[in-house]
Motif scaffolding. Structure first.
Motif, PDB file in Angstrom:
ATOM      1  N   ASP A 103      55.639   2.834  33.700  1.00  0.00           N
ATOM      2  CA  ASP A 103      55.511   2.024  33.602  1.00  0.00           C
ATOM      3  C   ASP A 103      56.012   1.023  33.201  1.00  0.00           C
ATOM      4  OD1 ASP A 103      53.970   2.444  36.099  1.00  0.00           O
ATOM      5  OD2 ASP A 103      52.401   2.496  34.819  1.00  0.00           O
ATOM      6  N   GLU A 104      57.408   0.776  32.328  1.00  0.00           N
ATOM      7  CA  GLU A 104      57.762  -0.319  31.583  1.00  0.00           C
ATOM      8  C   GLU A 104      57.647  -0.451  30.847  1.00  0.00           C
ATOM      9  OE1 GLU A 104      59.699  -3.058  33.917  1.00  0.00           O
ATOM     10  OE2 GLU A 104      60.961  -2.643  35.298  1.00  0.00           O
ATOM     11  N   PHE A 105      56.689   0.759  30.313  1.00  0.00           N
ATOM     12  CA  PHE A 105      56.046   0.747  28.279  1.00  0.00           C
ATOM     13  C   PHE A 105      55.941   2.021  27.802  1.00  0.00           C
ATOM     14  CE2 PHE A 105      52.830  -2.119  30.838  1.00  0.00           C
ATOM     15  CZ  PHE A 105      52.778  -3.590  30.602  1.00  0.00           C
ATOM     16  N   VAL A 106      55.803   1.819  26.338  1.00  0.00           N
ATOM     17  CA  VAL A 106      55.954   2.449  25.529  1.00  0.00           C
ATOM     18  C   VAL A 106      54.463   2.969  24.886  1.00  0.00           C
ATOM     19  CG1 VAL A 106      56.522   4.358  23.670  1.00  0.00           C
ATOM     20  CG2 VAL A 106      58.407   3.339  25.123  1.00  0.00           C
ATOM     21  N   TRP A 107      53.716   3.647  25.735  1.00  0.00           N
ATOM     22  CA  TRP A 107      52.086   3.790  24.796  1.00  0.00           C
ATOM     23  C   TRP A 107      52.663   4.676  24.248  1.00  0.00           C
ATOM     24  CZ3 TRP A 107      48.741   0.847  27.180  1.00  0.00           C
ATOM     25  CH2 TRP A 107      48.877  -0.109  28.658  1.00  0.00           C
ATOM     26  N   ILE A 108      51.183   3.900  22.911  1.00  0.00           N
ATOM     27  CA  ILE A 108      51.512   5.394  21.881  1.00  0.00           C
ATOM     28  C   ILE A 108      50.094   5.377  21.427  1.00  0.00           C
ATOM     29  CG2 ILE A 108      51.330   2.868  19.696  1.00  0.00           C
ATOM     30  CD1 ILE A 108      53.280   4.563  18.088  1.00  0.00           C
ATOM     31  N   TRP A 109      50.008   6.314  20.688  1.00  0.00           N
ATOM     32  CA  TRP A 109      48.193   6.738  20.457  1.00  0.00           C
ATOM     33  C   TRP A 109      47.911   7.048  18.965  1.00  0.00           C
ATOM     34  CZ3 TRP A 109      43.900   8.261  23.187  1.00  0.00           C
ATOM     35  CH2 TRP A 109      43.290   8.072  23.412  1.00  0.00           C
ATOM     36  N   MET A 110      47.526   6.453  18.104  1.00  0.00           N
ATOM     37  CA  MET A 110      47.154   6.278  16.607  1.00  0.00           C
ATOM     38  C   MET A 110      46.147   6.553  16.002  1.00  0.00           C
ATOM     39  SD  MET A 110      49.809   4.043  16.449  1.00  0.00           S
ATOM     40  CE  MET A 110      49.836   3.333  14.195  1.00  0.00           C
ATOM     41  N   GLY A 111      45.155   7.648  17.076  1.00  0.00           N
ATOM     42  CA  GLY A 111      44.275   8.847  16.245  1.00  0.00           C
ATOM     43  C   GLY A 111      44.345   9.893  16.597  1.00  0.00           C
ATOM     44  N   GLU A 112      43.292  10.482  16.710  1.00  0.00           N
ATOM     45  CA  GLU A 112      43.474  11.937  16.514  1.00  0.00           C
ATOM     46  C   GLU A 112      44.628  12.669  17.574  1.00  0.00           C
ATOM     47  OE1 GLU A 112      42.004  14.025  14.106  1.00  0.00           O
ATOM     48  OE2 GLU A 112      41.627  12.087  13.192  1.00  0.00           O
ATOM     49  N   ALA A 113      45.810  13.380  17.246  1.00  0.00           N
ATOM     50  CA  ALA A 113      46.197  13.493  18.679  1.00  0.00           C
ATOM     51  C   ALA A 113      45.853  14.577  19.308  1.00  0.00           C
ATOM     52  CB  ALA A 113      47.440  14.384  18.055  1.00  0.00           C
ATOM     53  N   GLU A 114      44.626  15.277  19.336  1.00  0.00           N
ATOM     54  CA  GLU A 114      43.998  16.328  20.187  1.00  0.00           C
ATOM     55  C   GLU A 114      43.719  15.390  20.860  1.00  0.00           C
ATOM     56  OE1 GLU A 114      41.948  16.341  16.086  1.00  0.00           O
ATOM     57  OE2 GLU A 114      44.267  16.403  16.890  1.00  0.00           O
ATOM     58  N   GLU A 115      43.860  14.048  21.081  1.00  0.00           N
ATOM     59  CA  GLU A 115      42.805  13.709  21.979  1.00  0.00           C
ATOM     60  C   GLU A 115      43.070  12.421  22.509  1.00  0.00           C
ATOM     61  OE1 GLU A 115      39.144  13.480  21.869  1.00  0.00           O
ATOM     62  OE2 GLU A 115      39.118  14.781  20.222  1.00  0.00           O
ATOM     63  N   ALA A 116      44.283  12.433  23.243  1.00  0.00           N
ATOM     64  CA  ALA A 116      45.306  12.270  23.322  1.00  0.00           C
ATOM     65  C   ALA A 116      45.530  12.099  24.560  1.00  0.00           C
ATOM     66  CB  ALA A 116      46.714  11.901  22.644  1.00  0.00           C
ATOM     67  N   ASP A 117      45.102  11.929  26.006  1.00  0.00           N
ATOM     68  CA  ASP A 117      45.020  11.776  27.160  1.00  0.00           C
ATOM     69  C   ASP A 117      46.282  11.106  27.701  1.00  0.00           C
ATOM     70  OD1 ASP A 117      44.569  12.355  29.836  1.00  0.00           O
ATOM     71  OD2 ASP A 117      42.300  12.834  29.193  1.00  0.00           O
ATOM     72  N   ALA A 118      46.486  11.395  28.464  1.00  0.00           N
ATOM     73  CA  ALA A 118      47.863  11.064  29.597  1.00  0.00           C
ATOM     74  C   ALA A 118      47.788  10.248  30.307  1.00  0.00           C
ATOM     75  CB  ALA A 118      49.374  10.883  29.363  1.00  0.00           C
ATOM     76  N   SER A 119      46.416  10.536  30.665  1.00  0.00           N
ATOM     77  CA  SER A 119      45.829  10.423  32.185  1.00  0.00           C
ATOM     78  C   SER A 119      44.907   9.230  32.020  1.00  0.00           C
ATOM     79  CB  SER A 119      45.006  11.145  32.689  1.00  0.00           C
ATOM     80  OG  SER A 119      43.439  11.855  31.957  1.00  0.00           O
ATOM     81  N   LYS A 120      44.584   8.488  30.636  1.00  0.00           N
ATOM     82  CA  LYS A 120      43.826   7.962  29.837  1.00  0.00           C
ATOM     83  C   LYS A 120      44.670   6.354  30.347  1.00  0.00           C
ATOM     84  CE  LYS A 120      40.184   9.884  28.340  1.00  0.00           C
ATOM     85  NZ  LYS A 120      38.657  10.500  26.700  1.00  0.00           N
ATOM     86  N   ILE A 121      45.733   6.919  30.790  1.00  0.00           N
ATOM     87  CA  ILE A 121      46.732   5.185  30.096  1.00  0.00           C
ATOM     88  C   ILE A 121      46.511   4.715  31.787  1.00  0.00           C
ATOM     89  CG2 ILE A 121      49.315   4.018  30.188  1.00  0.00           C
ATOM     90  CD1 ILE A 121      49.675   6.498  28.933  1.00  0.00           C
TER      91      ILE A 121
END
Length: 342
Positions: A103-121
């Protein structure tokens, strides 16, 4: 203290190119880049060889090349080339951060990489609908904690005082607005109604009202730093409560707050007009008007930060209009506490 296991906006998608982009996020130095194949990467802005900032480097075939001794790193942070050396040590790598372009954004996850769930964006389809919601977007660097800007958006009684020459209007119109609040685990939603009020200057410039209007402000806060807004007005007597999809003034705003440090943040914002969609000038005019209002907010919250740094927050008093803000703060405090337990 920051919530780390969450998605934050790192950049607008158009900002990430084959020129390295340095950005500090949650007080960590990050470099963003787009490789020759168009893939995006986010790495800690520090070469593993001699700690030179990778943002001083260059995008080459294979990835991001350090500008000091030429080591090249791919989007995963693995070193893939060392000048004059065939064997690459396994530990020659740098930290990378999960990224999602949406959606024209670049989203970043700064926490534990294994917890990154793109469906939560969160979804924001209006950035993909230029026909019905033509839009423009901006970015402000604000010298204040990002939560002060969230506070500002949760208590809209300030609008009549701070934004009298743009989106405000009569201050008492906002103080006396009818408000419904719906809390949830990720934040809250609220809607405010201001019936039979005078259209403020920004509204009058955009749409020629012949009489007073029924205004609404609908907000959704998604912790930690996203606020989605739909605001507008229709002339009185048209039952706006039952039908907001009718001729009048309507805009959608996205507010994305990303912490830089404890005392500074990035304010990603966009304006989309739901009126005069075939007139590019209307889109530009709205963007400029809202930009003025946001600069007024910026001045206030930066002043708040200065006073908080100088005098602390022990003497602050909550009032009735702080209800949504207080729920928002409880949500953030709970998320912080959950991370500490984990």
């Amino acid at each position: 203290m920051f919530i780390r296991n969450a998605w934050y906006i790192a950049a607008w998608a158009h900002e990430v190119t084959d020129k390295p982009l340095a950005r500090r996020i949650l007080n960590e130095p990050v470099v963003l880049f787009r490789n020759k194949e168009g893939e995006i990467g986010a790495l800690v802005d520090r070469c593993c060889h001699r700690s030179a900032p990778l943002s001083l480097g260059t995008v080459v075939d294979g990835g991001l090349q350090c500008g000091y001794h030429g080591l090249t790193f791919n989007c995963a942070g693995q070193c893939v080339a060392i000048p004059g050396q065939e064997k690459i040590p396994q530990k020659a790598r740098v930290k990378n951060y999960p990224l999602v372009e949406k959606d024209e954004f670049v989203w970043i996850w700064m926490g534990e990489a294994e917890e990154a769930d793109a469906s939560k964006i969160i979804d924001y389809p209006y950035h993909n609908d230029y026909k019905n919601w033509p839009h423009k977007h901006g970015l402000y660097h604000v010298k204040a904690n990002y939560m002060l800007l969230v506070d500002n958006l949760m208590d809209l009684t300030h609008v009549g005082y701070v934004h009298g020459n743009t989106i405000g209007g009569n201050p008492m119109t906002h103080v006396e607005a009818k408000m419904e609040t719906l809390p949830n685990n990720q934040g809250l939603k609220f809607i405010r109604w201001m019936p039979d009020s005078i259209a403020p200057p920004t509204y009058q410039k955009a749409y020629k009202f012949e009489k007073n209007v029924d205004r609404w402000q609908e907000f959704e806060y998604i912790a930690p730093g996203s606020i989605i807004q739909w605001s507008g007005a229709v002339e009185v007597g048209n039952n706006a409560i039952e039908n907001r999809e009718q001729p009048g003034f309507s805009l959608r705003l996205f507010h994305g707050l990303t912490p830089e440090t404890e005392d500074s943040c990035f304010y990603f914002w966009s304006t989309a007009n739901g009126y005069r969609q075939d007139e590019p000038a209307a889109c530009t005019q709205l963007f400029e008007e809202i930009g003025k209002a946001f600069l007024e907010d910026k001045a206030v919250v930066e002043g708040q930060q200065d006073r908080l740094n100088e005098l602390g927050s022990d003497a602050l008093v909550d009032i009735v209009s702080d209800r949504a803000r207080m729920h928002m703060r409880r949500t953030v405090d709970r998320m912080l506490a959950d991370e500490q337990v984990a």
